[in-house]
Write a protein that holds these residues in place. Structure first.
Motif, mmCIF file in Angstrom:
data_model
loop_
_atom_site.group_PDB
_atom_site.id
_atom_site.type_symbol
_atom_site.label_atom_id
_atom_site.label_comp_id
_atom_site.label_asym_id
_atom_site.label_seq_id
_atom_site.Cartn_x
_atom_site.Cartn_y
_atom_site.Cartn_z
ATOM 1 N N LYS A 32 18.807 -8.327 -43.508
ATOM 2 C CA LYS A 32 19.773 -8.016 -42.341
ATOM 3 C C LYS A 32 20.990 -7.471 -42.757
ATOM 4 C CE LYS A 32 21.461 -10.513 -38.480
ATOM 5 N NZ LYS A 32 21.477 -11.996 -37.810
ATOM 6 N N THR A 33 21.599 -7.794 -44.113
ATOM 7 C CA THR A 33 22.701 -7.373 -44.382
ATOM 8 C C THR A 33 22.502 -5.966 -44.964
ATOM 9 O OG1 THR A 33 23.436 -9.540 -45.234
ATOM 10 C CG2 THR A 33 24.654 -7.624 -46.353
ATOM 11 N N LEU A 34 21.382 -5.516 -45.415
ATOM 12 C CA LEU A 34 21.354 -4.037 -45.609
ATOM 13 C C LEU A 34 20.872 -3.319 -44.503
ATOM 14 C CD1 LEU A 34 19.051 -4.675 -48.871
ATOM 15 C CD2 LEU A 34 21.420 -3.714 -48.694
ATOM 16 N N GLY A 35 20.777 -3.887 -43.330
ATOM 17 C CA GLY A 35 20.792 -3.056 -42.182
ATOM 18 C C GLY A 35 19.189 -3.060 -41.547
ATOM 19 N N HIS A 36 18.422 -4.043 -42.027
ATOM 20 C CA HIS A 36 17.196 -3.887 -41.592
ATOM 21 C C HIS A 36 17.180 -5.571 -40.642
ATOM 22 C CE1 HIS A 36 15.918 -0.536 -43.492
ATOM 23 N NE2 HIS A 36 16.599 -0.890 -44.543
ATOM 24 N N PRO A 37 17.233 -5.670 -39.444
ATOM 25 C CA PRO A 37 17.037 -7.174 -39.086
ATOM 26 C C PRO A 37 15.964 -7.849 -39.132
ATOM 27 C CG PRO A 37 17.182 -5.538 -37.171
ATOM 28 C CD PRO A 37 16.924 -4.656 -38.492
ATOM 29 N N ARG A 38 14.612 -6.920 -39.058
ATOM 30 C CA ARG A 38 13.424 -7.878 -39.479
ATOM 31 C C ARG A 38 12.867 -7.344 -40.570
ATOM 32 N NH1 ARG A 38 10.725 -5.806 -33.739
ATOM 33 N NH2 ARG A 38 11.215 -3.779 -34.910
ATOM 34 N N VAL A 39 11.931 -8.341 -41.191
ATOM 35 C CA VAL A 39 11.126 -7.867 -42.209
ATOM 36 C C VAL A 39 9.659 -8.107 -41.980
ATOM 37 C CG1 VAL A 39 13.202 -9.007 -43.877
ATOM 38 C CG2 VAL A 39 11.388 -10.357 -43.019
ATOM 39 N N ASN A 40 9.163 -7.217 -42.735
ATOM 40 C CA ASN A 40 7.527 -7.428 -42.779
ATOM 41 C C ASN A 40 7.062 -8.323 -43.743
ATOM 42 O OD1 ASN A 40 4.826 -6.769 -42.976
ATOM 43 N ND2 ASN A 40 5.251 -4.487 -42.290
ATOM 44 N N VAL A 41 5.790 -8.921 -43.242
ATOM 45 C CA VAL A 41 5.229 -10.193 -44.137
ATOM 46 C C VAL A 41 4.736 -9.562 -45.208
ATOM 47 C CG1 VAL A 41 3.395 -11.871 -44.108
ATOM 48 C CG2 VAL A 41 4.588 -11.552 -41.799
ATOM 49 N N THR A 42 3.958 -8.513 -45.229
ATOM 50 C CA THR A 42 3.266 -7.908 -46.535
ATOM 51 C C THR A 42 4.278 -7.354 -47.417
ATOM 52 O OG1 THR A 42 1.402 -7.205 -44.835
ATOM 53 C CG2 THR A 42 1.618 -6.044 -47.287
ATOM 54 N N ARG A 43 5.153 -6.640 -47.019
ATOM 55 C CA ARG A 43 6.184 -5.878 -47.873
ATOM 56 C C ARG A 43 7.022 -7.221 -48.453
ATOM 57 N NH1 ARG A 43 9.422 -0.947 -46.211
ATOM 58 N NH2 ARG A 43 8.315 0.060 -47.947
ATOM 59 N N SER A 44 7.564 -8.047 -47.792
ATOM 60 C CA SER A 44 8.497 -9.201 -48.336
ATOM 61 C C SER A 44 7.902 -10.306 -48.977
ATOM 62 C CB SER A 44 8.831 -10.088 -47.008
ATOM 63 O OG SER A 44 9.651 -9.276 -46.165
ATOM 64 N N ALA A 45 6.423 -10.464 -48.960
ATOM 65 C CA ALA A 45 5.753 -11.106 -49.849
ATOM 66 C C ALA A 45 5.495 -10.396 -51.139
ATOM 67 C CB ALA A 45 4.362 -11.587 -49.171
ATOM 68 N N GLU A 46 5.437 -9.240 -51.211
ATOM 69 C CA GLU A 46 5.516 -8.491 -52.268
ATOM 70 C C GLU A 46 6.574 -8.255 -53.136
ATOM 71 O OE1 GLU A 46 4.787 -3.864 -52.675
ATOM 72 O OE2 GLU A 46 2.723 -4.602 -51.895
ATOM 73 N N GLU A 47 7.490 -8.409 -52.317
ATOM 74 C CA GLU A 47 8.884 -8.322 -53.355
ATOM 75 C C GLU A 47 9.237 -9.647 -53.737
ATOM 76 O OE1 GLU A 47 11.604 -7.267 -50.069
ATOM 77 O OE2 GLU A 47 11.139 -5.162 -49.997
ATOM 78 N N ILE A 48 8.572 -10.678 -53.438
ATOM 79 C CA ILE A 48 9.130 -11.784 -54.133
ATOM 80 C C ILE A 48 7.916 -12.605 -54.754
ATOM 81 C CG2 ILE A 48 11.176 -12.544 -52.901
ATOM 82 C CD1 ILE A 48 9.371 -14.589 -51.450
ATOM 83 N N GLY A 49 7.031 -11.875 -54.987
ATOM 84 C CA GLY A 49 5.651 -12.349 -55.749
ATOM 85 C C GLY A 49 5.002 -13.597 -55.087
ATOM 86 N N TYR A 50 5.037 -13.487 -53.719
ATOM 87 C CA TYR A 50 4.245 -14.434 -53.145
ATOM 88 C C TYR A 50 3.002 -13.683 -52.649
ATOM 89 C CZ TYR A 50 7.887 -18.098 -53.014
ATOM 90 O OH TYR A 50 8.623 -19.196 -53.151
ATOM 91 N N THR A 51 2.003 -14.791 -52.096
ATOM 92 C CA THR A 51 0.853 -13.965 -51.332
ATOM 93 C C THR A 51 1.368 -13.968 -50.151
ATOM 94 O OG1 THR A 51 -0.120 -15.904 -50.744
ATOM 95 C CG2 THR A 51 -0.911 -14.999 -52.969
ATOM 96 N N ARG A 52 0.720 -13.115 -49.292
ATOM 97 C CA ARG A 52 0.789 -12.851 -47.992
ATOM 98 C C ARG A 52 0.719 -14.143 -47.049
ATOM 99 N NH1 ARG A 52 -1.425 -11.949 -43.154
ATOM 100 N NH2 ARG A 52 -0.463 -10.583 -41.766
ATOM 101 N N ASN A 53 -0.242 -14.889 -47.391
ATOM 102 C CA ASN A 53 -0.531 -16.057 -46.586
ATOM 103 C C ASN A 53 0.543 -17.388 -46.882
ATOM 104 O OD1 ASN A 53 -2.632 -14.842 -45.140
ATOM 105 N ND2 ASN A 53 -4.140 -15.629 -46.564
#
Length: 84
Positions: A32-53
């Protein structure tokens, strides 16, 4: 930047919130601070090393507590709560 510092300190000092839930909330707040108010589940999970589920289960727990909203299918954002 000062607003992000207040927000991150507020998130880190929340009681009864697990570390994984705090991590997901910090990730959404950073986006949100970087200018993206919403996050996508798939991309966000990939970024922190979690599975999508796994990421989605954490987000659903946060929705139940009122910290996160699901405005569109597959996207999440922080709710307008006073956490700091």
């Amino acid at each position: 930047m000062e607003q992000f510092n207040l927000l991150s300190n507020g998130i880190l000092t929340l009681r009864d919130v697990s570390p994984s839930e705090k991590l997901v909330m910090l990730q959404i707040a950073t986006s949100k601070t970087l200018g993206h108010p919403r996050v996508n589940v798939t991309r966000s999970a990939e970024e922190i090393g979690y599975t999508r589920n796994g990421w989605q289960k954490i987000a659903k727990r946060l929705i139940e507590r009122g910290f996160v909203n699901n405005p569109k299918r597959g996207y999440y954002e922080l709710a307008n709560t006073n956490i700091y």
